[in-house]
Design a protein around this motif. Structure first.
Motif, PDB file in Angstrom:
ATOM      1  N   TYR A  69     -14.412   6.465  14.663  1.00  0.00           N
ATOM      2  CA  TYR A  69     -14.202   7.734  13.976  1.00  0.00           C
ATOM      3  C   TYR A  69     -13.881   8.809  14.998  1.00  0.00           C
ATOM      4  CZ  TYR A  69     -16.093   5.934   9.589  1.00  0.00           C
ATOM      5  OH  TYR A  69     -16.285   5.221   8.436  1.00  0.00           O
ATOM      6  N   VAL A  70     -13.107   9.816  14.554  1.00  0.00           N
ATOM      7  CA  VAL A  70     -12.838  10.987  15.375  1.00  0.00           C
ATOM      8  C   VAL A  70     -13.348  12.219  14.646  1.00  0.00           C
ATOM      9  CG1 VAL A  70     -10.882   9.984  16.611  1.00  0.00           C
ATOM     10  CG2 VAL A  70     -10.472  11.252  14.500  1.00  0.00           C
ATOM     11  N   LEU A  71     -13.764  13.205  15.437  1.00  0.00           N
ATOM     12  CA  LEU A  71     -14.356  14.430  14.916  1.00  0.00           C
ATOM     13  C   LEU A  71     -13.567  15.626  15.408  1.00  0.00           C
ATOM     14  CD1 LEU A  71     -16.807  16.130  13.779  1.00  0.00           C
ATOM     15  CD2 LEU A  71     -17.808  15.871  16.054  1.00  0.00           C
ATOM     16  N   PRO A  72     -13.032  16.449  14.487  1.00  0.00           N
ATOM     17  CA  PRO A  72     -12.341  17.661  14.918  1.00  0.00           C
ATOM     18  C   PRO A  72     -13.355  18.702  15.410  1.00  0.00           C
ATOM     19  CG  PRO A  72     -12.401  17.547  12.517  1.00  0.00           C
ATOM     20  CD  PRO A  72     -13.016  16.279  13.034  1.00  0.00           C
ATOM     21  N   ILE A  73     -13.001  19.364  16.493  1.00  0.00           N
ATOM     22  CA  ILE A  73     -13.844  20.432  17.042  1.00  0.00           C
ATOM     23  C   ILE A  73     -13.063  21.740  16.905  1.00  0.00           C
ATOM     24  CG2 ILE A  73     -15.098  21.292  19.053  1.00  0.00           C
ATOM     25  CD1 ILE A  73     -16.209  18.636  18.039  1.00  0.00           C
ATOM     26  N   LYS A  74     -13.539  22.625  16.040  1.00  0.00           N
ATOM     27  CA  LYS A  74     -12.851  23.875  15.728  1.00  0.00           C
ATOM     28  C   LYS A  74     -12.723  24.789  16.942  1.00  0.00           C
ATOM     29  CE  LYS A  74     -15.883  24.974  12.515  1.00  0.00           C
ATOM     30  NZ  LYS A  74     -16.506  25.677  11.373  1.00  0.00           N
ATOM     31  N   ALA A  75     -11.671  25.601  16.939  1.00  0.00           N
ATOM     32  CA  ALA A  75     -11.434  26.563  18.018  1.00  0.00           C
ATOM     33  C   ALA A  75     -12.619  27.508  18.188  1.00  0.00           C
ATOM     34  CB  ALA A  75     -10.158  27.344  17.759  1.00  0.00           C
ATOM     35  N   ALA A  76     -13.219  27.949  17.094  1.00  0.00           N
ATOM     36  CA  ALA A  76     -14.353  28.867  17.182  1.00  0.00           C
ATOM     37  C   ALA A  76     -15.533  28.215  17.900  1.00  0.00           C
ATOM     38  CB  ALA A  76     -14.774  29.322  15.778  1.00  0.00           C
ATOM     39  N   VAL A  77     -15.736  26.931  17.681  1.00  0.00           N
ATOM     40  CA  VAL A  77     -16.819  26.196  18.351  1.00  0.00           C
ATOM     41  C   VAL A  77     -16.510  26.058  19.835  1.00  0.00           C
ATOM     42  CG1 VAL A  77     -17.977  23.945  18.524  1.00  0.00           C
ATOM     43  CG2 VAL A  77     -17.504  24.948  16.268  1.00  0.00           C
ATOM     44  N   ARG A  78     -15.265  25.719  20.160  1.00  0.00           N
ATOM     45  CA  ARG A  78     -14.882  25.593  21.571  1.00  0.00           C
ATOM     46  C   ARG A  78     -15.057  26.920  22.299  1.00  0.00           C
ATOM     47  NH1 ARG A  78     -10.420  23.329  19.039  1.00  0.00           N
ATOM     48  NH2 ARG A  78      -8.998  24.825  20.028  1.00  0.00           N
ATOM     49  N   LYS A  79     -14.639  27.990  21.664  1.00  0.00           N
ATOM     50  CA  LYS A  79     -14.745  29.324  22.280  1.00  0.00           C
ATOM     51  C   LYS A  79     -16.216  29.721  22.457  1.00  0.00           C
ATOM     52  CE  LYS A  79     -13.146  34.057  21.861  1.00  0.00           C
ATOM     53  NZ  LYS A  79     -12.284  34.994  21.154  1.00  0.00           N
ATOM     54  N   LYS A  80     -17.015  29.552  21.417  1.00  0.00           N
ATOM     55  CA  LYS A  80     -18.431  29.946  21.466  1.00  0.00           C
ATOM     56  C   LYS A  80     -19.194  29.182  22.545  1.00  0.00           C
ATOM     57  CE  LYS A  80     -22.491  30.423  18.509  1.00  0.00           C
ATOM     58  NZ  LYS A  80     -23.003  30.303  17.137  1.00  0.00           N
ATOM     59  N   ASN A  81     -18.803  27.922  22.773  1.00  0.00           N
ATOM     60  CA  ASN A  81     -19.503  27.075  23.736  1.00  0.00           C
ATOM     61  C   ASN A  81     -18.763  26.943  25.067  1.00  0.00           C
ATOM     62  OD1 ASN A  81     -21.956  25.916  22.193  1.00  0.00           O
ATOM     63  ND2 ASN A  81     -20.262  25.811  20.738  1.00  0.00           N
ATOM     64  N   ASN A  82     -17.651  27.684  25.194  1.00  0.00           N
ATOM     65  CA  ASN A  82     -16.874  27.727  26.435  1.00  0.00           C
ATOM     66  C   ASN A  82     -16.465  26.330  26.910  1.00  0.00           C
ATOM     67  OD1 ASN A  82     -15.561  29.116  28.494  1.00  0.00           O
ATOM     68  ND2 ASN A  82     -17.319  28.945  29.857  1.00  0.00           N
ATOM     69  N   VAL A  83     -15.871  25.558  25.986  1.00  0.00           N
ATOM     70  CA  VAL A  83     -15.399  24.217  26.318  1.00  0.00           C
ATOM     71  C   VAL A  83     -13.932  24.084  25.935  1.00  0.00           C
ATOM     72  CG1 VAL A  83     -17.676  23.134  26.139  1.00  0.00           C
ATOM     73  CG2 VAL A  83     -16.213  23.245  24.117  1.00  0.00           C
ATOM     74  N   GLU A  84     -13.253  23.158  26.592  1.00  0.00           N
ATOM     75  CA  GLU A  84     -11.828  22.930  26.342  1.00  0.00           C
ATOM     76  C   GLU A  84     -11.510  21.458  26.535  1.00  0.00           C
ATOM     77  OE1 GLU A  84     -10.032  24.143  30.665  1.00  0.00           O
ATOM     78  OE2 GLU A  84     -10.507  25.763  29.277  1.00  0.00           O
ATOM     79  N   PRO A  85     -10.308  21.036  26.122  1.00  0.00           N
ATOM     80  CA  PRO A  85      -9.942  19.632  26.289  1.00  0.00           C
ATOM     81  C   PRO A  85     -10.170  19.155  27.723  1.00  0.00           C
ATOM     82  CG  PRO A  85      -8.323  20.738  24.942  1.00  0.00           C
ATOM     83  CD  PRO A  85      -9.258  21.801  25.453  1.00  0.00           C
ATOM     84  N   GLY A  86     -10.728  17.962  27.831  1.00  0.00           N
ATOM     85  CA  GLY A  86     -11.073  17.385  29.135  1.00  0.00           C
ATOM     86  C   GLY A  86     -12.548  17.520  29.454  1.00  0.00           C
ATOM     87  N   ASP A  87     -13.231  18.487  28.811  1.00  0.00           N
ATOM     88  CA  ASP A  87     -14.670  18.650  29.017  1.00  0.00           C
ATOM     89  C   ASP A  87     -15.436  17.576  28.243  1.00  0.00           C
ATOM     90  OD1 ASP A  87     -14.194  20.911  30.536  1.00  0.00           O
ATOM     91  OD2 ASP A  87     -14.727  22.327  28.953  1.00  0.00           O
ATOM     92  N   VAL A  88     -16.551  17.148  28.799  1.00  0.00           N
ATOM     93  CA  VAL A  88     -17.452  16.232  28.112  1.00  0.00           C
ATOM     94  C   VAL A  88     -18.573  17.064  27.512  1.00  0.00           C
ATOM     95  CG1 VAL A  88     -19.051  14.294  28.379  1.00  0.00           C
ATOM     96  CG2 VAL A  88     -16.879  14.306  29.640  1.00  0.00           C
ATOM     97  N   ILE A  89     -18.809  16.876  26.215  1.00  0.00           N
ATOM     98  CA  ILE A  89     -19.814  17.665  25.504  1.00  0.00           C
ATOM     99  C   ILE A  89     -20.830  16.753  24.827  1.00  0.00           C
ATOM    100  CG2 ILE A  89     -18.278  19.624  25.134  1.00  0.00           C
ATOM    101  CD1 ILE A  89     -17.834  18.588  22.261  1.00  0.00           C
TER     102      ILE A  89
END
Length: 96
Positions: A69-89
């Motif tokens: 399965y794949v999970l979409p990660i919303k832009a607002a979540v990425r911004k709030k948590n200061n993460v971007e593609p390539g980061d491991v979360i």
């Protein structure tokens, strides 16, 4: 509830739209497949998700290429948590 680490990645087909996902581990995907009743949309499964300080309801979607399965990660979540593609979360997923 499942907790795992996963790398954020961009969906190649829509790079300009920055659709960002994580792939659930194979063992987690197998367990979700065993307990969930897929919904109408593409075999999606409704879940409650946590990433850092963010929690939201969404769906995970089966990916034919990986078999997971794949999970979409919303832009607002990425911004709030200061993460971007390539980061491991760290991700928590609960089937609802």
């Amino acid at each position: 509830m499942f907790v795992f680490d996963a790398e954020l990645w961009l969906w190649d087909a829509r790079r300009m739209d920055t659709w960002t996902f994580v792939t659930l581990p194979e063992d987690v995907s197998d367990q979700i497949r065993d307990i969930a009743t897929p919904g109408a949309g593409f075999g999606s499964v409704k879940v409650r998700v946590g990433v850092g300080a963010s929690n939201w309801s969404t769906s995970v979607f089966p990916d034919k290429q990986s078999g997971c399965y794949v999970l979409p990660i919303k832009a607002a979540v990425r911004k709030k948590n200061n993460v971007e593609p390539g980061d491991v979360i760290e991700v928590t997923v609960e089937v609802v």
